[in-house]
Structures are given as structure tokens and as C-alpha cells.
Design an enzyme around this catalytic site. Structure first.
Site, PDB file in Angstrom:
ATOM      1  N   LYS A  27       9.832 -12.440  -0.637  1.00  0.00           N
ATOM      2  CA  LYS A  27      10.748 -13.466  -1.138  1.00  0.00           C
ATOM      3  C   LYS A  27      11.285 -13.134  -2.523  1.00  0.00           C
ATOM      4  O   LYS A  27      12.468 -13.318  -2.812  1.00  0.00           O
ATOM      5  CB  LYS A  27      10.073 -14.828  -1.148  1.00  0.00           C
ATOM      6  CG  LYS A  27      10.983 -15.967  -1.534  1.00  0.00           C
ATOM      7  CD  LYS A  27      12.104 -16.144  -0.523  1.00  0.00           C
ATOM      8  CE  LYS A  27      13.231 -17.015  -1.000  1.00  0.00           C
ATOM      9  NZ  LYS A  27      14.434 -16.885  -0.206  1.00  0.00           N
ATOM     10  N   ARG A  45       5.691 -14.296   0.475  1.00  0.00           N
ATOM     11  CA  ARG A  45       5.621 -13.409  -0.688  1.00  0.00           C
ATOM     12  C   ARG A  45       5.162 -12.014  -0.292  1.00  0.00           C
ATOM     13  O   ARG A  45       5.196 -11.104  -1.128  1.00  0.00           O
ATOM     14  CB  ARG A  45       4.677 -13.988  -1.741  1.00  0.00           C
ATOM     15  CG  ARG A  45       5.062 -15.367  -2.257  1.00  0.00           C
ATOM     16  CD  ARG A  45       3.988 -15.911  -3.180  1.00  0.00           C
ATOM     17  NE  ARG A  45       3.890 -15.123  -4.390  1.00  0.00           N
ATOM     18  CZ  ARG A  45       4.511 -15.414  -5.525  1.00  0.00           C
ATOM     19  NH1 ARG A  45       5.284 -16.468  -5.572  1.00  0.00           N
ATOM     20  NH2 ARG A  45       4.396 -14.653  -6.587  1.00  0.00           N
ATOM     21  N   HIS A  57      41.006   4.462   1.478  1.00  0.00           N
ATOM     22  CA  HIS A  57      40.604   5.572   0.599  1.00  0.00           C
ATOM     23  C   HIS A  57      39.266   6.173   1.035  1.00  0.00           C
ATOM     24  O   HIS A  57      38.576   6.805   0.246  1.00  0.00           O
ATOM     25  CB  HIS A  57      40.530   5.083  -0.853  1.00  0.00           C
ATOM     26  CG  HIS A  57      41.812   4.464  -1.323  1.00  0.00           C
ATOM     27  ND1 HIS A  57      43.005   5.140  -1.347  1.00  0.00           N
ATOM     28  CD2 HIS A  57      42.069   3.196  -1.738  1.00  0.00           C
ATOM     29  CE1 HIS A  57      43.959   4.321  -1.781  1.00  0.00           C
ATOM     30  NE2 HIS A  57      43.429   3.147  -2.027  1.00  0.00           N
ATOM     31  N   CYS A  75       2.804 -10.065  -4.066  1.00  0.00           N
ATOM     32  CA  CYS A  75       1.790 -10.655  -3.211  1.00  0.00           C
ATOM     33  C   CYS A  75       1.644 -12.132  -3.525  1.00  0.00           C
ATOM     34  O   CYS A  75       2.187 -12.624  -4.511  1.00  0.00           O
ATOM     35  CB  CYS A  75       0.451  -9.959  -3.474  1.00  0.00           C
ATOM     36  SG  CYS A  75       0.550  -8.176  -3.286  1.00  0.00           S
ATOM     37  N   GLU A 112      19.284  -7.217   5.727  1.00  0.00           N
ATOM     38  CA  GLU A 112      17.959  -7.824   5.514  1.00  0.00           C
ATOM     39  C   GLU A 112      17.340  -8.263   6.846  1.00  0.00           C
ATOM     40  O   GLU A 112      16.149  -8.090   7.080  1.00  0.00           O
ATOM     41  CB  GLU A 112      18.083  -9.076   4.639  1.00  0.00           C
ATOM     42  CG  GLU A 112      18.282  -8.854   3.158  1.00  0.00           C
ATOM     43  CD  GLU A 112      18.467 -10.187   2.412  1.00  0.00           C
ATOM     44  OE1 GLU A 112      17.680 -10.481   1.506  1.00  0.00           O
ATOM     45  OE2 GLU A 112      19.393 -10.937   2.770  1.00  0.00           O
ATOM     46  N   LYS A 172      22.963  -9.779   4.074  1.00  0.00           N
ATOM     47  CA  LYS A 172      22.237 -10.621   5.033  1.00  0.00           C
ATOM     48  C   LYS A 172      21.984  -9.859   6.335  1.00  0.00           C
ATOM     49  O   LYS A 172      20.901  -9.890   6.894  1.00  0.00           O
ATOM     50  CB  LYS A 172      23.024 -11.913   5.320  1.00  0.00           C
ATOM     51  CG  LYS A 172      22.924 -12.934   4.189  1.00  0.00           C
ATOM     52  CD  LYS A 172      21.628 -13.667   4.215  1.00  0.00           C
ATOM     53  CE  LYS A 172      20.972 -13.988   2.879  1.00  0.00           C
ATOM     54  NZ  LYS A 172      21.001 -13.110   1.801  1.00  0.00           N
ATOM     55  N   TRP A 199       2.040  -7.605  -0.218  1.00  0.00           N
ATOM     56  CA  TRP A 199       3.260  -6.820  -0.036  1.00  0.00           C
ATOM     57  C   TRP A 199       2.917  -5.458  -0.637  1.00  0.00           C
ATOM     58  O   TRP A 199       2.748  -5.323  -1.853  1.00  0.00           O
ATOM     59  CB  TRP A 199       4.437  -7.445  -0.782  1.00  0.00           C
ATOM     60  CG  TRP A 199       5.744  -6.753  -0.506  1.00  0.00           C
ATOM     61  CD1 TRP A 199       6.412  -6.728   0.684  1.00  0.00           C
ATOM     62  CD2 TRP A 199       6.541  -5.981  -1.424  1.00  0.00           C
ATOM     63  NE1 TRP A 199       7.570  -5.992   0.559  1.00  0.00           N
ATOM     64  CE2 TRP A 199       7.672  -5.522  -0.718  1.00  0.00           C
ATOM     65  CE3 TRP A 199       6.391  -5.627  -2.766  1.00  0.00           C
ATOM     66  CZ2 TRP A 199       8.657  -4.724  -1.311  1.00  0.00           C
ATOM     67  CZ3 TRP A 199       7.377  -4.836  -3.367  1.00  0.00           C
ATOM     68  CH2 TRP A 199       8.493  -4.394  -2.636  1.00  0.00           C
ATOM     69  N   GLU A 230      27.698 -10.216   0.303  1.00  0.00           N
ATOM     70  CA  GLU A 230      26.587 -11.074   0.726  1.00  0.00           C
ATOM     71  C   GLU A 230      26.392 -11.001   2.245  1.00  0.00           C
ATOM     72  O   GLU A 230      25.276 -10.964   2.751  1.00  0.00           O
ATOM     73  CB  GLU A 230      26.815 -12.524   0.271  1.00  0.00           C
ATOM     74  CG  GLU A 230      25.726 -13.509   0.599  1.00  0.00           C
ATOM     75  CD  GLU A 230      24.346 -13.155   0.046  1.00  0.00           C
ATOM     76  OE1 GLU A 230      23.357 -13.718   0.533  1.00  0.00           O
ATOM     77  OE2 GLU A 230      24.258 -12.261  -0.818  1.00  0.00           O
ATOM     78  N   ASN A 270      -2.147  -9.696  -7.932  1.00  0.00           N
ATOM     79  CA  ASN A 270      -0.706  -9.536  -7.696  1.00  0.00           C
ATOM     80  C   ASN A 270      -0.133  -8.825  -8.915  1.00  0.00           C
ATOM     81  O   ASN A 270      -0.242  -9.331 -10.036  1.00  0.00           O
ATOM     82  CB  ASN A 270      -0.027 -10.906  -7.525  1.00  0.00           C
ATOM     83  CG  ASN A 270       1.488 -10.744  -7.419  1.00  0.00           C
ATOM     84  OD1 ASN A 270       1.986  -9.718  -6.983  1.00  0.00           O
ATOM     85  ND2 ASN A 270       2.213 -11.766  -7.872  1.00  0.00           N
ATOM     86  N   GLY A 271       0.446  -7.671  -8.711  1.00  0.00           N
ATOM     87  CA  GLY A 271       0.996  -6.910  -9.843  1.00  0.00           C
ATOM     88  C   GLY A 271       0.783  -5.431  -9.608  1.00  0.00           C
ATOM     89  O   GLY A 271       0.466  -5.004  -8.491  1.00  0.00           O
TER      90      GLY A 271
HETATM   91  C1  BG6 Z   1      14.443 -10.182  -2.841  1.00  0.00           C
HETATM   92  C2  BG6 Z   1      14.669 -11.281  -1.819  1.00  0.00           C
HETATM   93  O1  BG6 Z   1      13.116  -9.807  -2.878  1.00  0.00           O
HETATM   94  O2  BG6 Z   1      14.797 -10.617  -4.145  1.00  0.00           O
HETATM   95  C3  BG6 Z   1      16.127 -11.683  -1.864  1.00  0.00           C
HETATM   96  O3  BG6 Z   1      14.302 -10.822  -0.537  1.00  0.00           O
HETATM   97  C4  BG6 Z   1      16.499 -12.120  -3.275  1.00  0.00           C
HETATM   98  O4  BG6 Z   1      16.367 -12.738  -0.961  1.00  0.00           O
HETATM   99  C5  BG6 Z   1      16.129 -11.087  -4.323  1.00  0.00           C
HETATM  100  O5  BG6 Z   1      17.866 -12.372  -3.329  1.00  0.00           O
HETATM  101  C6  BG6 Z   1      16.190 -11.681  -5.714  1.00  0.00           C
HETATM  102  O6  BG6 Z   1      15.211 -12.694  -5.832  1.00  0.00           O
HETATM  103  P1  BG6 Z   1      15.360 -13.855  -6.918  1.00  0.00           P
HETATM  104  O7  BG6 Z   1      14.137 -14.688  -6.737  1.00  0.00           O
HETATM  105  O8  BG6 Z   1      15.367 -13.170  -8.249  1.00  0.00           O
HETATM  106  O9  BG6 Z   1      16.597 -14.595  -6.641  1.00  0.00           O
END
Ligand code: BG6
Length: 603
Positions: free
Chosen positions: A598, A27, A502, A2, A486, A483, A77, A479, A103-104
Site C-alpha cells: 500500500k 502493507r 514521434h 511490512c 498495477e 492502474k 513485504w 494514471e 518494519n524497515g
Molecule cells: C505505492 C502504492 O506503494 O505507493 C501506490 O502501491 C501509491 O498505490 C504509492 O500511489 C504512493 O503511496 P502514498 O502513500 O505515498 O500515496
């Protein structure tokens, strides 16, 4: 994870809280809320399961007593309790006198709740955080000092917390932190606390990162304590970024802006690091002991960046490298003289911090590659390589991936030179490749915007996507798949191309989109032929003649021709843009994809 903010100002606090919450929304965006102390001596609380804009409208419609200068705010979150207004923060105690944002995760919330309910407390939500308010309320029954009551309350908690408590009756504000990030700052505009500096960067120039166990009263004089005793305050740090650099600058969204920033980000890093690669000083200045092997640690996109750096160390220097998913790493066996590379753009991802805490690093050295030099990870590392990408607001990481890889590869090259694991001539060739990165990325952006729209339109309705790579291209395939998942919420899988026959080849039907990252390894053509034979829709990201000719400036000859020993990093650009464009065409919010945040500061 959060986002929390608190402020004590001499001006109306609502615009400040709402402005900060907008900058914290990446966040967590399940719900948002504020509590502001009124001139009537209580606090006005407003919450929504919508975005901060709608909260702004509700605060604007507030018709009660005046809302002067003290308040707290939160973006959520969800971890415990459904996404409802009842579960949104701020939470109150039974009397409504206290409001808090957290937050936690409180791991013993269940037991504490039962105990408090037996004492007659009535809970209004399903959320673990609410126990904190009732514990402080209980404490104030015996001692009317809010700081001591908060200290006593957090003394009962297990888990992680960054929490701020507002006492509507006395107008006092107290913050506490343990295994969750919280910054505190004072300026002529007032006293502030926030989950990251982006949120308050516009109002402060210096800040202090709270340490585990800190409690601080947010008054004109900050009163720091630990365990109820006055304590020395944490070191002061300068705020590098201001609010001005956290806008979309004419782009339709942050992700578009952050993709476009990659050539400049690369140029900034290359200018700073490249001069210190060939003489080994970049590595030598970190003053780390010699290492025999490397362990890479990370989550999500940072893990993929680590894999690319690890790939460079093993293919260029024959260094034994293993890569560990942080959430699976806590009980990995650490051999002596291991260099641990821990990657995290935020530097606050709990899975990574937890792994570092549990790994036996006594005979290893820990290097952090992060975009946040004031983060918990940076504070725990033996050395820090800051990747200097600037604030990244889009939840799906783009420019920080490129920044981590370039920073990490520059350090890797320098380490190989410093430990005589690489010939100077090779080091020259590879650092030349680094110097070309800004141009390679700019070219990749231009070509991608040209050729991808038609491809996206073609495959828009496809239910699943396959990403293939060979050698150094495998990580880029990973990657690319990440993407797309996500951002578009479509099923996507990556595979080393050689693995196709395989099993995964069974996924390929007529028209199945198969994105192939061609890093110059000739074996890739066999896999392309296998897909072709089943009518798959090949999208080749590679050199001249490819569907998306971004690799090596699209020139057949010249410095980048032939198999790349690491990268081709520029191939990540069409993967980012493909995912963004497809998600937009599906009506997704590319800056705030569902269910994500994030960086996740809870395990
Ligand atoms: C996720 C993000 O929560 O955490 C990703 O949505 C990110 O984009 C991943 O790659 C790792 O986060 P960080 O801050 O440790 O690079």
C-alpha cells in the site's frame, strides 16, 4: 513495507493479533507470522508464506501450552531475503527466548551479523531484521533490563526500524522506532502497538505516534525513554476510524467499494472546502508565506494527483510549476519562495520523506496533502491538507487520488484568489466545477459499468496497451496506464498524444488497444486518426458520442462543455474500472497485486 502489531491483553491474544494482521495485510503479503507467550513461560511462534487465513488455521491447530494475553505479529513485504518461511517474521535469538517483528531496513546488518557470528551467534534466516534479536540477546547478557537492552541494540543500527521485542521468559514487550511508523495505544482492552491505526481502531480510542528515537515498554504503565533516559511521551491523538468502516460492505473486493465511495468522498470534501474557496480563506488559514513558484513531490498515484493540481495552478494562475518524482528529487535545486506540495495518501512513503529531508527547504514552505493527518509527512509539513477519504485498503489507490485532486484544486483556487492571480468570475466557474464533482463521478461510475465489460472482453488477450491524452488529459492517461500495470501485470504505456508520431505509434498494430482521454482539446482527433489508420482499437473516454461518454455528464452543452482547464477528473473512473475488470478477468487479486504494497516505508 511490512505491517507489525503487538498486544498485551487480559483476554486470549491470538484473535486480536490475527484480526489486526488481516487489516495490515495490504502493507505486505509475502508472508505472515505471530509469536505468543505461552502459560509455560516461553513463546510459541507460527509463520506462513501464505495469507493470514492460513496462519489462523495453524494457530487454531496449536496443541501446546495455553496462549494467554501477550504477543506480536507481522505481515511481510520482502526487501531482504527470499519469500520463505525461514525468512518470515517473527525472528528469534539463539535461545528462542526473544521474538521480534520489524518494519524497515537495517543498512549495516551485514557487518553486525559478521560481528555477532564471530561472538558465536547462529542465524536462522537471510533477513536483515534478525540481527536485532541477537543484539538484544547480547545486551541481556550484561543487563537483564529488556528496555535498556533494546535501547543498546537500536543504538548500533543504521537505517530504519519500527520493532517490537517480546521476551518469552519475562513476558515483557518493548517497542522502538526510527524513520518507520509505529503507533502505541492503551485502552480497557489492553496495550497495543501497530503500524497504522486501522489495525487496532476497534480496540482503542486514542493513540500516540512514536517519534524517531523513541523506545517504550508496553506495560500497564507505558514507560517512554530516549537514549536510555526516561522521556516525555508523544502527544495523544484521537482514533477517527473504527474497525467497522474497514469491511467490503457487500462489495466483492475493497477496490470495488473504494471506487463506489468516490462520489460520497467528493461530496464530503466539497462541502467542507468549497465555502472557503472564493474568499481565499481556505488558503489564508494555512498562514503560509507568499510563493512565486510551486514544486510538486510524490510517488505513484499521489504524484499523478500532484501533477493534476500543478496543472491547475499553471493553467489557471500562470504559476510556474515543476513536478519531481520523489525518489529522484533529493538533490533538486530549490529556489526561494517556492511552495512545495508533497502528496502521499499514507504520509509514510520513504522516498518522499527522504526527499523532504534532503531538499533545502529553508526558503520554501511545505504543504502536505495526505489521507493520514497523524503521519510522519504531516508532522514534518508547515501545513497539512487532509484529504479525508477514509481508510483505503486496496493497494492500487483510487478514492484517495480523487480526494487528493479535489482537495488540492480547492486549495489552489483559494490560493490564486488570495494572491489575486485569478479573477473572481473564473474562480466562481471553477469552484462550480468542483461542486459538480460528486454528480460527475456517480455518472461516470454508472456509464463505465455499462459500457466497459464488452470492451474488456474484446481486448482481454492483448499483450500491451497505450494510453493517450492531450493537455490536462496526459496525467489521466498516466494514471490509467499505472492502474492497468498495477492490477493486470500487462504492459501499458502512456504518451502525450502529440508525441505518438514521434515514435510510440510504432507500437500500434491491428487491434492494439489505445485508450484516449478526451479532455476537450480538439487536437486529440489528429492522434485518433493516426491510430485508426493503423487499425488500432480506439477506446475514447470523453463527452457525448465517445466510446465511454463519462465526461461532463455526457451532455453536449451545459457547464462542463468545452476544453477543461484541469481534469476532467471524472475520466479517471473508467480507467480504474477498466483496469479492475481486466485484472479480474485474468484472475488477479485486485486488492493485493503481486510485488506491491500500500505504501512503501523503505527506500
Ligand atoms: C505505492 C502504492 O506503494 O505507493 C501506490 O502501491 C501509491 O498505490 C504509492 O500511489 C504512493 O503511496 P502514498 O502513500 O505515498 O500515496
Amino acid at each position: 513495507m511490512c505491517g507489525i502489531v503487538a498486544a498485551r491483553t487480559t483476554e486470549p491474544v491470538a484473535p486480536i493479533l490475527l484480526g489486526a494482521l488481516k487489516l495490515l495485510e495490504y502493507r505486505g503479503y509475502d508472508s505472515a507470522g505471530v509469536s505468543i507467550r505461552t502459560s509455560g513461560g516461553d513463546s510459541a511462534t507460527t509463520r506462513t508464506i501464505d495469507r493470514v487465513e492460513s496462519l489462523e488455521a495453524r494457530v487454531g491447530a496449536w496443541s501446546g501450552a495455553e496462549l494467554p494475553g501477550t504477543g506480536i505479529g507481522h505481515t511481510r513485504w520482502a526487501t531482504h531475503g527470499a519469500v520463505t518461511e525461514q525468512n518470515a517474521h517473527p525472528h528469534q535469538d539463539c535461545s528462542g527466548r526473544l521474538s521480534l517483528v520489524h518494519n524497515g531496513i537495517i543498512e549495516n546488518a551485514g557487518a553486525l551479523r559478521r560481528e555477532l557470528e564471530e561472538q558465536g551467534h547462529v542465524f536462522a534466516s537471510e533477513v536483515d531484521s534478525e540481527v536485532i534479536g541477537h543484539l538484544v540477546e547480547e545486551g541481556l547478557r550484561h543487563d537483564d533490563d529488556l528496555a535498556r537492552a533494546v535501547t543498546a541494540a537500536v543504538g548500533r543500527l543504521e537505517g530504519s526500524w519500527a520493532v517490537v521485542v517480546l521476551d518469552g521468559q519475562t513476558d515483557r514487550l518493548v517497542a522502538a522506532a526510527h524513520r518507520s511508523p509505529l503507533l502505541v495505544a492503551r485502552s480497557a482492552r489492553g496495550v497495543f502497538a501497530a503500524s497504522d491505526i486501522n489495525a487496532i481502531g476497534e480496540w482503542v480510542e486514542h493513540f500516540q505516534a512514536m517519534r524517531d528515537g523513541d523506545v517504550v515498554e508496553l506495560a500497564d504503565e507505558l514507560r517512554w525513554s530516549r537514549g536510555g533516559l526516561a522521556s516525555e511521551e508523544p502527544p495523544m491523538a484521537d482514533s477517527v476510524w473504527t474497525g467497522a468502516s474497514i469491511g467490503v460492505d457487500g462489495h466483492p473486493d475493497f477496490m470495488s467499494k473504494e471506487i463506489a465511495e468516490q462520489p460520497d468522498v467528493a461530496a464530503r470534501i466539497v462541502d467542507r472546502l468549497a465555502p472557503h474557496v472564493l474568499d481565499g480563506s481556505l488558503w489564508a488559514d494555512l498562514a503560509l508565506p507568499h510563493f512565486d513558484r510551486v514544486t510538486v513531490l510524490g510517488c505513484g498515484t499521489s504524484l499523478n494527483a500532484g501533477r493534476m493540481i500543478g496543472g491547475a495552478l499553471s493553467s489557471l494562475g500562470r504559476v510556474p510549476v515543476r513536478t519531481l518524482v520523489a525518489s529522484e528529487a533529493a538533490d533538486a535545486v530549490m529556489e526561494p519562495r517556492t511552495l512545495v506540495l508533497a502528496l502521499s495518501q499514507s504520509g509514510e512513503t520513504a522516498d518522499l520523506l527522504n526527499a523532504i529531508e534532503h531538499l533545502d527547504l529553508t526558503r520554501s514552505s511545505l504543504v502536505a496533502i495526505t489521507n493520514n493527518e497523524h503521519s510522519t509527512l504531516a508532522r514534518r509539513a508547515d501545513s497539512v491538507l487532509t484529504c479525508d477519504a477514509g481508510p483505503e485498503i486496496g493497494v492500487a489507490a483510487t478514492k484517495t487520488f480523487v480526494a487528493q485532486v479535489i482537495t488540492g484544486v480547492a486549495a489552489a483556487l483559494s490560493a490564486l484568489v488570495a494572491s489575486e492571480r485569478m479573477l473572481r468570475s473564473d474562480a466562481v466557474r471553477h469552484s462550480d466545477e468542483l461542486r459538480l464533482m460528486p454528480e460527475l463521478l456517480a455518472h461516470a461510475i454508472a456509464v463505465s459499468h455499462e459500457v466497459l465489460p464488452a470492451i474488456v472482453a474484446d481486448v482481454l488477450d492483448e499483450p500491451g496497451f497505450l494510453f493517450l491524452g492531450q493537455g490536462t488529459g496526459v496525467v489521466l492517461a498516466a494514471e490509467g496506464a499505472l492502474k492497468l500495470k498495477e492490477l493486470s501485470y500487462r504492459w501499458a504505456e502512456h504518451q502525450p498524444a502529440g508525441e505518438l508520431k514521434h515514435g510510440p505509434l510504432a507500437l500500434v498494430d491491428r487491434g492494439t488497444p489505445v485508450l484516449v482521454i478526451d479532455s476537450g482539446d480538439p487536437r486529440i482527433d489528429r492522434s485518433i486518426a493516426e491510430v485508426d489508420a493503423r487499425g488500432g482499437r480506439i477506446v475514447r473516454i470523453g463527452g457525448p458520442g465517445s466510446t465511454v461518454p463519462v465526461v461532463g455528464l455526457g451532455r453536449p452543452a451545459g457547464p462542463m462543455a468545452g476544453a477543461r482547464r484541469w481534469g476532467p477528473l471524472e475520466a479517471v473512473v473508467p480507467l480504474q474500472i477498466f483496469a479492475r475488470d481486466l485484472a479480474l478477468a485474468l484472475g488477479r487479486d485486485v486488492d493485493k497485486p503481486r510485488n506491491l504494497a500500500k505504501s512503501v516505508t523503505v527506500e
